[in-house]
Write a protein that holds these residues in place. Structure first.
Motif, PDB file in Angstrom:
ATOM      1  N   SER A 137      20.157 -80.437 -22.390  1.00  0.00           N
ATOM      2  CA  SER A 137      20.824 -81.717 -22.602  1.00  0.00           C
ATOM      3  C   SER A 137      20.613 -82.145 -24.048  1.00  0.00           C
ATOM      4  N   LYS A 138      21.563 -82.892 -24.576  1.00  0.00           N
ATOM      5  CA  LYS A 138      21.470 -83.321 -25.970  1.00  0.00           C
ATOM      6  C   LYS A 138      20.275 -84.231 -26.208  1.00  0.00           C
ATOM      7  N   ASP A 139      19.816 -84.923 -25.145  1.00  0.00           N
ATOM      8  CA  ASP A 139      18.668 -85.825 -25.315  1.00  0.00           C
ATOM      9  C   ASP A 139      17.370 -85.194 -24.826  1.00  0.00           C
ATOM     10  N   SER A 140      17.346 -83.871 -24.663  1.00  0.00           N
ATOM     11  CA  SER A 140      16.118 -83.212 -24.242  1.00  0.00           C
ATOM     12  C   SER A 140      15.059 -83.338 -25.329  1.00  0.00           C
ATOM     13  N   SER A 141      13.821 -83.510 -24.911  1.00  0.00           N
ATOM     14  CA  SER A 141      12.729 -83.739 -25.849  1.00  0.00           C
ATOM     15  C   SER A 141      12.474 -82.507 -26.715  1.00  0.00           C
ATOM     16  N   ALA A 142      12.297 -82.754 -28.025  1.00  0.00           N
ATOM     17  CA  ALA A 142      12.004 -81.659 -28.940  1.00  0.00           C
ATOM     18  C   ALA A 142      10.619 -81.092 -28.700  1.00  0.00           C
ATOM     19  N   ASP A 165      21.414 -79.454 -18.434  1.00  0.00           N
ATOM     20  CA  ASP A 165      22.731 -79.743 -17.860  1.00  0.00           C
ATOM     21  C   ASP A 165      23.212 -78.490 -17.145  1.00  0.00           C
ATOM     22  N   ILE A 166      23.567 -78.646 -15.888  1.00  0.00           N
ATOM     23  CA  ILE A 166      24.026 -77.527 -15.067  1.00  0.00           C
ATOM     24  C   ILE A 166      25.399 -77.879 -14.528  1.00  0.00           C
ATOM     25  N   LEU A 208      25.621 -81.532 -13.019  1.00  0.00           N
ATOM     26  CA  LEU A 208      24.311 -82.146 -12.874  1.00  0.00           C
ATOM     27  C   LEU A 208      23.769 -82.409 -14.273  1.00  0.00           C
ATOM     28  N   ARG A 209      23.574 -83.686 -14.600  1.00  0.00           N
ATOM     29  CA  ARG A 209      23.181 -84.083 -15.947  1.00  0.00           C
ATOM     30  C   ARG A 209      21.672 -84.362 -16.021  1.00  0.00           C
ATOM     31  N   SER A 210      21.052 -83.865 -17.062  1.00  0.00           N
ATOM     32  CA  SER A 210      19.646 -84.171 -17.371  1.00  0.00           C
ATOM     33  C   SER A 210      18.724 -83.880 -16.198  1.00  0.00           C
ATOM     34  N   VAL A 211      18.791 -82.667 -15.698  1.00  0.00           N
ATOM     35  CA  VAL A 211      17.835 -82.211 -14.691  1.00  0.00           C
ATOM     36  C   VAL A 211      16.502 -81.977 -15.393  1.00  0.00           C
ATOM     37  N   HIS A 212      15.437 -82.613 -14.912  1.00  0.00           N
ATOM     38  CA  HIS A 212      14.148 -82.553 -15.594  1.00  0.00           C
ATOM     39  C   HIS A 212      13.328 -81.348 -15.134  1.00  0.00           C
TER      40      HIS A 212
END
Length: 822
Positions: A776-781, A763-764, A752-756
């Motif tokens: 996730s690598k694109d998770s907000s800082a 990422d799970i 499961l990618r980019s679960v908000h």
């Protein structure tokens, strides 16, 4: 009509293509019973003119018109076919759908269902409803739905003409209708058709798509490749109005269409423009919905071109449309001009359109689900995610519909299908879409308040006065009641549950105070006025119906009362966060509201007076376990599941088995969960395009299938994936529960990618023996730091480095240092 032409061709540099014959055939869908004698699933209507219009009464065809499976395909298709993102089929397989959440169309034609004959050349634009006194799913022409207030009209998504959606390769080097395979390209949200020349050295690859980043565009383009030594003559054509019922949308609209279409002169060469204006509005004083469109016009003799040896050329046919119902609506008089400008802009660089569309789809698909080790299951999951993505977008002021934007049933109206079945997947992966869908309810709250004062069904005389918000079972533009007499007020709690879950997942105080709590509290007021107190001080809800539509006019629907209780308590509990004062009356009624329970049999009767011999249409009482998460003993949960699984009508709707699969996993019955999970997609998601059907009985296309493009079914199934096996739940404020993540049945891994969650992305991944979680690598800082808490009390900060846990472990995700009890 003006003489048409195609926009200028663009010659590309030659790139040798290795041709390969991919021997891949898709088996015909098997019936639960025998096929009607001499009839089979129909595809041959495009290849053989004598098949067109020959469907029998149950929309099947003579054997000569049967689907043959895909033939030759370009070699570059093979990698996407292998990964399950491109689904090949017969060259004219019905039931392909394209869309971008603004415009949607059947390609090449609608799969027949109970609503009538198949159709082609029709598109729907979000928010453009034809309004009339009598409606059917195909237009303003039949079926009185019930009494309505004076001046109110019934609505149906307007069946607008789409010539661009019908453009096809008519001949290559004189060979008529050379197509050998079609495909749904799920990654690129496009319908593909392969048309090779006789010598096998040259071909055209058709791509029809609704542009994702330029929502007003629908494009059909042909990349024609000549690897031979002789020129290739290409003939492209479109469908036109004729005597066939299939193409009726291309004909001048009749009174049954509910709108008038007028040709509009344009200075653009070889382009045709028109303005379609609805004849009625839903309510007096509302603007008449209108659409201005312009499209590349194909000459009556077809568009002819030559591809030189060693060259490849792109032929693009573009259509643009604007509506006065758009979020940035302009005056009706300016719609065609806007369409002209958009067409002109797109036609300047048509070679950029498909790459731009692919880029937008790739960005949209960063969140998602990946299945490892089961190609068939991966195709079903991919097709289900596609169905949700093409039916909605985050910048829409409207909501969804049971069949999204390509509706043959339910008129394109908004039902519980959105909040209960489709919306949860948006929340997990695309919360901006989830929020936009909720804003549709916020925008219509004032009308919902008026609806609360209307008479309720089942009452022999005027119902007692009611307060708060009551949203209609079927809703369109204005939020007025589209089907007077519907008793399914569980819808109110379903809507409130979605608002509550958004708060749990996102923790957005500003949103809660600027509309979110208004809906929850308004629905709670409706339930408080709906509840009747008895002499003993208990509260009941009378004359209602739960999700099981086989049983109406009941007292104390178990799920109906449970979702009402949850709404009342949400309004009480969230008042402080919303800046208000808790209403003690809500708490009193919630605690006193009767939810039927049989202590002897340790289960919840569906309603007062239910007995276990009664057949049910769909998941109802089991919804108390998931998604409502009503606290109860495991034995009760097990008995509820056993009771209602045994009496579910096999002809019932698609969403039941996914819910039962989730509940079976929750009680630890993995074998039963696997069985229900398989039934949840094997019976309803039909190859080769894995479109979802409402019912499981009959062969593909028969009347037993109900809605033939049930996006709702896709949504229910996906919940069994990410909630049932991925373990994702939003059941407490700002807490993400992960219940024993596991691979899907008959597969090796689930990713499961980019679960908000709370502004972060996770990422799970679950495989045999373990599961992992990471940022996730694109998770907000700017997102809060998150922690994972296990049952033994251990806490771990969640970073991009994966945390590993053994299978069978449950955990909670919260903000770091949050004290929470499991």
């Amino acid at each position: 009509r003006r003489r048409p032409h195609c926009i200028p061709r663009h010659t590309m540099s030659h790139c040798p293509v290795t041709l390969a014959l991919l021997a891949h055939f898709v088996a015909l869908v098997t019936s639960h019973g025998p096929d009607p004698p001499g009839y089979v699933k129909c595809c041959g209507w495009m290849q053989h003119r004598d098949c067109e219009g020959q469907e029998s009464d149950n929309w099947l065809c003579p054997a000569a018109c049967a689907c043959k499976g895909p033939g030759w395909m370009p070699a570059e298709w093979s990698a996407d076919v292998a990964r399950g993102s491109l689904l090949p089929a017969s060259p004219d397989e019905p039931a392909g759908t394209i869309g971008n959440g603004y415009v949607g169309a059947w390609i090449p034609r609608a799969s027949p269902g109970t609503s009538g004959p198949p159709v082609a050349g029709v598109e729907h634009v979000k928010g453009v409803y034809a309004s009339c006194d009598h409606v059917s799913s195909t237009g303003c022409q039949a079926n009185v739905l019930g009494d309505r207030p004076t001046g109110q009209k019934f609505t149906v998504l307007a069946p607008l003409a789409s010539w661009t959606a019908t453009v096809h390769v008519a001949a290559l080097n004189g060979l008529p209708m050379p197509a050998t395979a079609s495909a749904m390209d799920l990654r690129r949200a496009a319908y593909r058709v392969a048309s090779p020349a006789v010598d096998g050295k040259s071909y055209c690859d058709q791509r029809t798509y609704a542009h994702r980043s330029r929502q007003h565009l629908l494009v059909t383009e042909f990349l024609c490749v000549n690897n031979g030594r002789s020129p290739v003559e290409v003939l492209l054509d479109e469908k036109r109005c004729n005597s066939s019922w299939i193409y009726r949308s291309l004909c001048p609209p009749t009174g049954a269409s509910g709108f008038a279409r007028t040709d509009v002169a344009t200075e653009l060469p070889n382009v045709s423009c028109s303005l379609s204006v609805m004849k009625n509005s839903e309510l007096p004083g509302m603007a008449l919905p209108a659409v201005g469109e312009c499209h590349t016009q194909v000459p009556n003799e077809g568009f002819k071109a030559t591809v030189a040896p060693g060259a490849q050329e792109l032929f693009s046919f573009i259509s643009a449309r604007f509506s006065n119902m758009d979020a940035d609506a302009v005056a009706t008089s300016d719609l065609v001009h806007r369409a002209e400008q958009e067409w002109k802009s797109a036609a300047l660089t048509p070679e950029h359109l498909f790459p731009q569309h692919i880029q937008a789809m790739d960005e949209l698909s960063i969140p998602g689900i990946e299945v490892v080790g089961n190609d068939e299951l991966a195709r079903a999951v991919n097709a289900s995610m596609y169905a949700l993505l093409v039916s909605y977008r985050a910048d829409s002021p409207y909501s969804g519909a049971p069949e999204g934007l390509v509706s043959t049933r339910y008129y394109g109206d908004v039902l519980w299908d959105v909040e209960t079945w489709q919306w949860p997947t948006w929340l997990v992966f695309w919360p901006d879409m989830a929020r936009a869908a909720l804003q549709y309810r916020v925008r219509l709250a004032r009308q919902a308040a008026r609806n609360a004062h209307l008479p309720l069904p089942y009452y022999p005389s005027a119902a007692p006065p009611h307060d708060g918000l009551r949203f209609p079972w079927m809703s369109a533009l204005a939020g007025v009641v589209q089907n007077p007499g519907s008793p399914e007020d569980h819808l109110q709690g379903d809507i409130a549950m979605a608002f509550r879950q958004y708060w749990y997942a996102m923790g957005d105080v500003k949103w809660l105070r600027e509309g979110g709590f208004q809906i929850i509290e308004g629905i709670a007021r409706f339930y408080a006025s709906r509840a009747v107190r008895d002499a003993c001080g208990a509260f009941h809800i009378e004359r209602s119906m739960g999700p099981d539509e086989y049983h109406g006019n009941v007292t104390d629907s178990a799920y109906g009362n449970a979702v009402a209780r949850a709404t009342l308590m949400a309004a009480y509990d969230l008042a402080d966060a919303a800046g208000g004062e808790p209403n003690e009356t809500f708490k009193i009624i919630a605690h006193g509201l009767v939810i039927p329970y049989d202590a002897t049999m340790d289960y919840h009767p569906e309603f007062d007076g239910y007995n276990k011999s009664m057949i049910i249409k769909q998941a109802d009482t089991t919804l108390m376990s998931y998604p409502l998460a009503v606290p109860m003993n495991d034995s009760t949960r097990r008995n509820d599941l056993e009771t209602y699984s045994a009496v579910f009508d096999p002809a019932g709707v698609a969403m039941t088995w996914p819910i039962h699969s989730v509940v079976a996993r929750d009680i630890g019955n993995e074998s039963l969960a696997s069985k229900f999970f398989r039934d949840g997609y094997n019976l309803y998601s039909r190859p080769p395009f894995y479109t979802w059907h409402e019912g499981s009985m009959g062969v593909d296309g028969s009347s037993g299938n109900g809605a033939p493009n049930l996006v709702t079914g896709a949504g229910g199934f996906l919940q069994s994936v990410w909630a049932g096996y991925g373990g994702i739940r939003f059941e407490q404020e700002q807490v993400l529960t992960l219940r024993r993540p596991s691979p899907l049945p008959d597969s090796k891994a689930l990713r499961l990618r980019s679960v908000h969650f709370l502004g972060a992305k996770l990422d799970i991944s679950a495989e045999v023996g373990l599961w992992t979680i990471s940022l996730s690598k694109d998770s907000s800082a700017s997102a809060p730091t998150l922690q994972l808490k296990t049952l033994d009390g251990q806490r771990h900060l969640i970073t991009e480095a994966a945390l590993q846990l053994p299978s069978g472990t449950s955990a909670l995700v919260t903000q770091a240092d949050t004290q929470i009890h499991i």
